[in-house]
Design a protein around this motif. Structure first.
Motif, PDB file in Angstrom:
ATOM      1  N   UNK A 102       0.762 -62.732-106.219  1.00 46.25           N
ATOM      2  CA  UNK A 102       1.162 -63.095-107.155  1.00 46.25           C
ATOM      3  C   UNK A 102       1.061 -62.575-108.323  1.00 46.25           C
ATOM      4  N   UNK A 103       2.015 -62.521-108.733  1.00 48.44           N
ATOM      5  CA  UNK A 103       3.023 -61.101-109.935  1.00 48.44           C
ATOM      6  C   UNK A 103       2.907 -62.041-110.889  1.00 48.44           C
ATOM      7  N   UNK A 104       2.277 -62.025-112.188  1.00 48.35           N
ATOM      8  CA  UNK A 104       2.258 -62.211-113.721  1.00 48.35           C
ATOM      9  C   UNK A 104       2.543 -61.727-114.825  1.00 48.35           C
ATOM     10  N   UNK A 105       3.383 -60.328-114.610  1.00 49.60           N
ATOM     11  CA  UNK A 105       4.439 -59.536-115.223  1.00 49.60           C
ATOM     12  C   UNK A 105       6.060 -59.577-114.854  1.00 49.60           C
ATOM     13  N   UNK A 106       6.830 -61.168-114.098  1.00 46.40           N
ATOM     14  CA  UNK A 106       7.950 -60.912-113.588  1.00 46.40           C
ATOM     15  C   UNK A 106       8.560 -59.467-112.712  1.00 46.40           C
ATOM     16  N   UNK A 107       7.323 -59.439-112.169  1.00 51.38           N
ATOM     17  CA  UNK A 107       7.710 -58.115-111.367  1.00 51.38           C
ATOM     18  C   UNK A 107       7.714 -58.209-109.756  1.00 51.38           C
ATOM     19  N   UNK A 156      10.125 -68.814-115.612  1.00 56.67           N
ATOM     20  CA  UNK A 156      11.541 -67.800-116.452  1.00 56.67           C
ATOM     21  C   UNK A 156      12.758 -67.747-115.550  1.00 56.67           C
ATOM     22  N   UNK A 157      13.739 -68.577-115.903  1.00 56.24           N
ATOM     23  CA  UNK A 157      15.197 -68.578-114.916  1.00 56.24           C
ATOM     24  C   UNK A 157      15.132 -66.833-114.405  1.00 56.24           C
ATOM     25  N   UNK A 158      15.199 -66.965-112.946  1.00 50.52           N
ATOM     26  CA  UNK A 158      16.392 -65.886-112.316  1.00 50.52           C
ATOM     27  C   UNK A 158      15.206 -65.191-111.921  1.00 50.52           C
ATOM     28  N   UNK A 159      13.882 -65.007-111.770  1.00 55.06           N
ATOM     29  CA  UNK A 159      12.535 -64.847-111.506  1.00 55.06           C
ATOM     30  C   UNK A 159      11.935 -65.652-110.222  1.00 55.06           C
ATOM     31  N   UNK A 160      11.517 -65.029-109.815  1.00 60.89           N
ATOM     32  CA  UNK A 160      10.918 -65.718-108.332  1.00 60.89           C
ATOM     33  C   UNK A 160      10.095 -66.812-107.663  1.00 60.89           C
ATOM     34  N   UNK A 161      10.391 -67.809-107.821  1.00 64.42           N
ATOM     35  CA  UNK A 161       9.398 -69.469-107.507  1.00 64.42           C
ATOM     36  C   UNK A 161       8.713 -68.595-106.316  1.00 64.42           C
ATOM     37  N   UNK A 162       9.055 -68.062-104.642  1.00 63.11           N
ATOM     38  CA  UNK A 162       9.300 -68.089-103.395  1.00 63.11           C
ATOM     39  C   UNK A 162       9.884 -66.943-102.888  1.00 63.11           C
ATOM     40  N   UNK A 163       9.354 -65.925-102.268  1.00 68.86           N
ATOM     41  CA  UNK A 163       9.576 -65.092-101.658  1.00 68.86           C
ATOM     42  C   UNK A 163       9.131 -64.699-100.640  1.00 68.86           C
ATOM     43  N   UNK A 164       9.749 -64.823 -99.116  1.00 72.71           N
ATOM     44  CA  UNK A 164       9.163 -64.404 -98.032  1.00 72.71           C
ATOM     45  C   UNK A 164       9.978 -63.211 -97.434  1.00 72.71           C
ATOM     46  N   UNK A 165       9.264 -62.118 -96.797  1.00 74.95           N
ATOM     47  CA  UNK A 165       9.312 -60.996 -96.164  1.00 74.95           C
ATOM     48  C   UNK A 165       8.546 -60.498 -95.715  1.00 74.95           C
ATOM     49  N   UNK A 166       9.091 -59.559 -94.884  1.00 79.21           N
ATOM     50  CA  UNK A 166       8.482 -58.832 -93.157  1.00 79.21           C
ATOM     51  C   UNK A 166       8.301 -57.196 -94.102  1.00 79.21           C
ATOM     52  N   UNK A 188       4.443 -68.571-112.993  1.00 75.12           N
ATOM     53  CA  UNK A 188       4.477 -69.020-114.373  1.00 75.12           C
ATOM     54  C   UNK A 188       3.265 -68.731-115.749  1.00 75.12           C
ATOM     55  N   UNK A 189       1.919 -69.594-115.070  1.00 72.93           N
ATOM     56  CA  UNK A 189       1.260 -69.267-115.580  1.00 72.93           C
ATOM     57  C   UNK A 189       0.037 -68.453-116.062  1.00 72.93           C
TER      58      UNK A 189
END
Length: 132
Positions: A10-15, A45-55, A67-68
């Protein structure tokens, strides 16, 4: 069958996207599996990641830009443990993961391992590196 357990960042700096791409670039056999972005409707924020899955090297991970802003963040008490197969791999990963981060235990022989290091990367995620 779907994997039942995955590590979630859970990232909180839009990174989140920057971190995910950094990690994918470090490990072989790594890729983005699915990516959903926040739209105009928010709350992120528009364009930031809502949810990503990666390996990463075939292991499942997930992440989001929260967002919070929470009162908690990443902690070294929970870390990613990497078994490195040779000296060049542990040196490369240690160097890249510690750049602009924090070295908590420099690469050394601590008795339980011939070569071990513990770092917090520039995103605040902790990594333990061990030479087999």
């Amino acid at each position: 069958m779907k994997e039942q357990i995955a590590t979630f960042f859970t990232f909180q700096k839009e990174d989140a996207e920057q971190a995910m791409n950094f990690y994918i670039g470090l490990f072989d056999n790594s890729k983005i599996i699915d990516l959903k972005r926040w739209g105009q409707e928010g709350p992120g924020k528009e364009g930031t990641i809502m949810h990503a899955t990666f390996s990463l090297n075939g292991k499942l991970y997930m992440c989001s830009d929260s967002p919070p802003i929470h009162s908690w963040g990443f902690t070294p008490a929970v870390s990613n443990y990497i078994e490195c197969s040779n000296n060049s791999e542990i040196e490369r990963l240690f160097t890249q993961l510690s750049e602009n981060g924090k070295v908590m235990m420099p690469l050394n022989n601590y008795g339980f391992s011939q070569k071990f290091g513990f770092v917090e990367d520039k995103f605040g995620v902790s990594w333990q590196l061990n030479l087999q």
